[in-house]
Scaffold this motif. Structure first.
Motif, PDB file in Angstrom:
ATOM      1  N   LEU A  57      43.372 -36.544 -55.896  1.00 24.16           N
ATOM      2  CA  LEU A  57      44.286 -36.232 -54.798  1.00 24.16           C
ATOM      3  C   LEU A  57      45.250 -37.381 -54.525  1.00 24.16           C
ATOM      4  N   ALA A  58      44.738 -38.609 -54.594  1.00 27.14           N
ATOM      5  CA  ALA A  58      45.576 -39.770 -54.279  1.00 27.14           C
ATOM      6  C   ALA A  58      46.750 -39.905 -55.242  1.00 27.14           C
ATOM      7  N   PHE A  59      46.511 -39.634 -56.512  1.00 22.61           N
ATOM      8  CA  PHE A  59      47.554 -39.876 -57.512  1.00 22.61           C
ATOM      9  C   PHE A  59      48.170 -38.577 -58.043  1.00 22.61           C
ATOM     10  N   SER A  60      47.939 -37.491 -57.320  1.00 24.22           N
ATOM     11  CA  SER A  60      48.552 -36.222 -57.679  1.00 24.22           C
ATOM     12  C   SER A  60      49.828 -36.026 -56.858  1.00 24.22           C
ATOM     13  N   LYS A  61      50.432 -34.872 -56.975  1.00 25.24           N
ATOM     14  CA  LYS A  61      51.645 -34.548 -56.213  1.00 25.24           C
ATOM     15  C   LYS A  61      51.363 -34.442 -54.717  1.00 25.24           C
ATOM     16  N   TYR A  62      50.086 -34.389 -54.341  1.00 25.04           N
ATOM     17  CA  TYR A  62      49.730 -34.300 -52.929  1.00 25.04           C
ATOM     18  C   TYR A  62      49.622 -35.670 -52.268  1.00 25.04           C
ATOM     19  N   GLY A  63      49.715 -36.732 -53.037  1.00 21.26           N
ATOM     20  CA  GLY A  63      49.466 -38.073 -52.516  1.00 21.26           C
ATOM     21  C   GLY A  63      50.407 -38.514 -51.421  1.00 21.26           C
ATOM     22  N   LEU A  78      46.785 -51.962 -39.673  1.00 17.82           N
ATOM     23  CA  LEU A  78      45.918 -51.940 -40.850  1.00 17.82           C
ATOM     24  C   LEU A  78      44.645 -52.771 -40.653  1.00 17.82           C
ATOM     25  N   PRO A  79      44.715 -54.005 -40.118  1.00 21.79           N
ATOM     26  CA  PRO A  79      43.472 -54.773 -39.914  1.00 21.79           C
ATOM     27  C   PRO A  79      42.500 -54.088 -38.946  1.00 21.79           C
ATOM     28  N   THR A  80      43.025 -53.552 -37.831  1.00 24.15           N
ATOM     29  CA  THR A  80      42.154 -52.883 -36.862  1.00 24.15           C
ATOM     30  C   THR A  80      41.563 -51.619 -37.462  1.00 24.15           C
ATOM     31  N   TRP A  81      42.387 -50.847 -38.165  1.00 28.54           N
ATOM     32  CA  TRP A  81      41.909 -49.619 -38.820  1.00 28.54           C
ATOM     33  C   TRP A  81      40.788 -49.926 -39.797  1.00 28.54           C
ATOM     34  N   PHE A  82      41.023 -50.946 -40.615  1.00 28.12           N
ATOM     35  CA  PHE A  82      40.017 -51.318 -41.609  1.00 28.12           C
ATOM     36  C   PHE A  82      38.723 -51.777 -40.957  1.00 28.12           C
ATOM     37  N   LEU A 134      32.071 -47.651 -54.903  1.00 25.77           N
ATOM     38  CA  LEU A 134      33.042 -46.560 -54.849  1.00 25.77           C
ATOM     39  C   LEU A 134      32.436 -45.231 -54.398  1.00 25.77           C
ATOM     40  N   HIS A 135      31.229 -44.932 -54.839  1.00 25.33           N
ATOM     41  CA  HIS A 135      30.636 -43.619 -54.552  1.00 25.33           C
ATOM     42  C   HIS A 135      30.467 -43.336 -53.055  1.00 25.33           C
ATOM     43  N   PRO A 136      29.847 -44.242 -52.289  1.00 24.12           N
ATOM     44  CA  PRO A 136      29.698 -43.926 -50.860  1.00 24.12           C
ATOM     45  C   PRO A 136      31.020 -43.726 -50.147  1.00 24.12           C
ATOM     46  N   TRP A 137      32.002 -44.534 -50.484  1.00 16.14           N
ATOM     47  CA  TRP A 137      33.290 -44.390 -49.821  1.00 16.14           C
ATOM     48  C   TRP A 137      34.026 -43.150 -50.288  1.00 16.14           C
ATOM     49  N   GLY A 138      33.752 -42.701 -51.516  1.00 19.93           N
ATOM     50  CA  GLY A 138      34.286 -41.415 -51.961  1.00 19.93           C
ATOM     51  C   GLY A 138      33.697 -40.272 -51.147  1.00 19.93           C
ATOM     52  N   ILE A 139      32.397 -40.361 -50.845  1.00 22.10           N
ATOM     53  CA  ILE A 139      31.734 -39.348 -50.014  1.00 22.10           C
ATOM     54  C   ILE A 139      32.343 -39.331 -48.611  1.00 22.10           C
ATOM     55  N   LYS A 333      47.592 -40.749 -50.247  1.00 22.96           N
ATOM     56  CA  LYS A 333      47.412 -41.833 -51.214  1.00 22.96           C
ATOM     57  C   LYS A 333      46.983 -43.118 -50.530  1.00 22.96           C
ATOM     58  N   GLU A 334      47.688 -43.486 -49.451  1.00 18.16           N
ATOM     59  CA  GLU A 334      47.331 -44.701 -48.715  1.00 18.16           C
ATOM     60  C   GLU A 334      45.919 -44.597 -48.170  1.00 18.16           C
ATOM     61  N   PHE A 335      45.588 -43.436 -47.645  1.00 19.27           N
ATOM     62  CA  PHE A 335      44.266 -43.218 -47.066  1.00 19.27           C
ATOM     63  C   PHE A 335      43.178 -43.410 -48.117  1.00 19.27           C
ATOM     64  N   VAL A 336      43.287 -42.714 -49.241  1.00 22.83           N
ATOM     65  CA  VAL A 336      42.241 -42.763 -50.271  1.00 22.83           C
ATOM     66  C   VAL A 336      42.099 -44.179 -50.835  1.00 22.83           C
ATOM     67  N   VAL A 337      43.208 -44.809 -51.161  1.00 21.73           N
ATOM     68  CA  VAL A 337      43.154 -46.147 -51.750  1.00 21.73           C
ATOM     69  C   VAL A 337      42.505 -47.135 -50.784  1.00 21.73           C
ATOM     70  N   CYS A 338      42.922 -47.089 -49.516  1.00 18.73           N
ATOM     71  CA  CYS A 338      42.383 -48.044 -48.542  1.00 18.73           C
ATOM     72  C   CYS A 338      40.924 -47.749 -48.204  1.00 18.73           C
ATOM     73  N   VAL A 339      40.592 -46.467 -48.003  1.00 18.66           N
ATOM     74  CA  VAL A 339      39.231 -46.119 -47.587  1.00 18.66           C
ATOM     75  C   VAL A 339      38.222 -46.361 -48.702  1.00 18.66           C
ATOM     76  N   ILE A 340      38.621 -46.133 -49.957  1.00 14.18           N
ATOM     77  CA  ILE A 340      37.672 -46.294 -51.067  1.00 14.18           C
ATOM     78  C   ILE A 340      37.687 -47.707 -51.638  1.00 14.18           C
ATOM     79  N   LEU A 341      38.861 -48.250 -51.876  1.00 20.10           N
ATOM     80  CA  LEU A 341      38.953 -49.494 -52.640  1.00 20.10           C
ATOM     81  C   LEU A 341      38.659 -50.741 -51.808  1.00 20.10           C
ATOM     82  N   ILE A 342      39.293 -50.871 -50.646  1.00 23.91           N
ATOM     83  CA  ILE A 342      39.179 -52.112 -49.879  1.00 23.91           C
ATOM     84  C   ILE A 342      37.745 -52.359 -49.396  1.00 23.91           C
ATOM     85  N   PRO A 343      37.064 -51.378 -48.766  1.00 18.39           N
ATOM     86  CA  PRO A 343      35.671 -51.629 -48.365  1.00 18.39           C
ATOM     87  C   PRO A 343      34.742 -51.873 -49.547  1.00 18.39           C
TER      88      PRO A 343
END
Length: 507
Positions: A57-63, A78-82, A134-139, A333-343
């Motif tokens: 979803l992040a890297f598709s046309k829906y991103g 961004l810092p508070t959200w994270f 990656l798996h837990p944050w993907g869930i 895209k921003e949501f998926v990348v930040c929620v999965i990758l940064i944590p």
């Protein structure tokens, strides 16, 4: 109606555990065996599929679709959200397992690996990355993304059932929808109670190690009672005060403890551990994601990986609802990348520092870390920190962090349970939040009385199974909604092109 049904079911579980804790533990263990034996494969496949779906979803046309109207701006920096999503999503678990899990794997690794060897240390760190990466944050992202999309872009209620409108239509407002919401509430209540139980065990362990306070069920119940009063006071102040302040405090204290341990510990060794483990993790990601042991009948995967996957799924309604609540205005895209990758990266760093330090102490300095883990898993972190310079100070900071994480997780969960049982209200009443706050603390007490850590793990795995099935259908529903939006967008573009063409002809 949803509130009353959920309340009755949860109270029945609590009464069962209070009246007959031994029978409760025996029944839960039996259901656990059936679940892991017959549905372990399902947990592994869906967790991997959720991660792949999020990346797609992040890297598709829906991103580029905004979780809200196209001109909506993010509500939080961004810092508070994270800090808010991280405190809710991992919190107590990171501190509890930061030392205990790598050391446990080192002494009792997966089948085919000999314990207390160089290979065992490497495998131990790799599986820690796997379980907390990656798996837990993907869930979490599946639930959060679905809720945020339907709530902020489609104007739906903040309920799990609302995400099924493309599949169920008006039936989401009937018995099917209520069943989905009730299952989400039950999974949340038991998933959060598991973490609160773990936090209580470790707070007791820290107080025992630092101040000589006895480790007993009575003390643990007292800890839960005190913390309950504190987090209920915070919960009644609202999202922008209590939870926001606590989340930012958590991040600051966690980073302080992390940096001090990195500097005072075997720094170069820890950087080497992070680098080599990251490469090993990425290289073995697919094989670990689908690993079972049907030919050896081993229970390592069930005791660790399946427990974690079930734990994350049980936590997903809570964390997903909370993340969705604070994520308005982000693109997919921003949501998926930040929620999965940064944590995930922060989790990798955390375990490299604390797990690496513990393994270094065990392997090279002959410190009895492994013995401590086997004796009392809740004191392992404090013992490891006390072998470093300023060890007592570090242990006190760690105890403070556990307490603040405990309060934040319970506070956030109380808010989310209030939302889910108040027809998706973004501002549930204090009365509802107080009821759920007391109930989830009571569940934690019952689980501790009926089997300690094993009871907590059992409850998570059993409660997660039905919700995992719900999440699978949620993915199909979200994809259908996105495709419909894209179809309508193309139709509008064609109509606009035709209008422009007619205007040009008229000119």
């Amino acid at each position: 109606m949803t509130f009353l049904i959920s309340l009755i079911i949860v109270i029945c579980f609590v009464l069962f555990g209070v009246i007959s804790p031994e029978l409760f533990a025996k029944s839960a263990t039996k259901v656990l065996g059936l679940t892991t034996t017959n549905f372990g494969w399902f947990y592994l496949i869906v967790a991997f599929a959720f991660l792949i779906f999020c990346i797609y979803l992040a890297f598709s046309k829906y991103g580029q679709i905004t979780l809200g109207q196209d001109d909506d701006e993010p509500e939080y920096s961004l810092p508070t959200w994270f800090s808010m999503l991280f405190s809710a999503g991992m919190g107590i678990g990171l501190v509890f397992w930061g030392v205990a899990e790598p050391v446990s794997h080192y002494f009792a690794p997966p089948a085919g690996v000999t314990g207390q060897t160089t290979e065992a240390a490497s495998v131990a760190m790799r599986y820690v990355f796997f379980h907390w990466g990656l798996h837990p944050w993907g869930i979490y992202a599946i639930i959060a993304l679905s809720l945020a999309y339907f709530q902020y872009r489609k104007g739906a209620k903040g309920l799990i059932s609302s995400t099924f409108a493309p599949l169920l239509g008006e039936k989401v407002n009937g018995p099917i929808g209520r069943t989905i919401d009730v299952l989400a509430i039950i999974a949340t209540a038991f998933g959060v109670a598991t973490s609160l139980g773990l936090g209580t065990l470790q707070i007791n362990g820290g107080l025992s190690h630092l101040f000589g306070l006895a480790s007993s069920t009575t003390v643990q119940i007292g800890i839960i009672a005190v913390i309950t009063v504190i987090f209920l006071l915070s919960a009644t102040t609202g999202l922008d005060k209590g939870i926001k302040l606590l989340s930012n405090t958590n991040l600051v204290v966690a980073l302080l403890l992390l940096l001090l341990t990195l500097i005072l510990g075997p720094t170069a060794f820890l950087f080497d551990t992070f680098t080599s483990t990251l490469g090993s993790y990425l290289n073995n990601l697919v094989s670990m994601s689908l690993r079972l042991t049907p030919f050896t009948h081993g229970n390592w995967v069930a005791n660790w990986t399946l427990f974690y996957w079930a734990w994350w799924i049980a936590w997903a309604p809570f964390v997903g609802t909370f993340i969705a609540r604070v994520s308005k205005g982000r693109t997919i895209k921003e949501f998926v990348v930040c929620v999965i990758l940064i944590p995930s990266i922060l989790s990798f760093i955390w375990f490299s520092v604390f797990g690496g330090t513990a393994l270094h102490l065990e392997i090279f300095d002959q410190a009895p870390i492994g013995e401590a883990v086997q004796k009392d898993i809740s004191t392992a972190l404090f013992l490891a920190l006390e072998h470093l310079p300023w060890g007592t100070i570090l242990a006190v900071v760690a105890l403070i962090l556990i307490i603040t994480f405990f309060i934040t997780s319970a506070d956030s969960a109380t808010f989310v349970l209030g939302m889910l049982s108040s027809d998706g209200s973004l501002d549930p009443s204090n009365r509802v939040k107080i009821i759920w706050g007391i109930l989830q603390s009571t569940i934690a007490v019952v689980l501790l009385l009926s089997g300690g850590l094993e009871g907590l793990q059992t409850a998570s795995i059993v409660a997660a199974l039905p919700f995992a099935i719900i999440m699978v259908f949620m993915c199909f529903s979200l994809l259908r909604a996105l495709r419909e939006e894209e179809r309508l967008a193309k139709k509008r573009r064609r109509e606009q092109a035709k209008k422009l063409e007619r205007l040009l002809k008229d000119v």
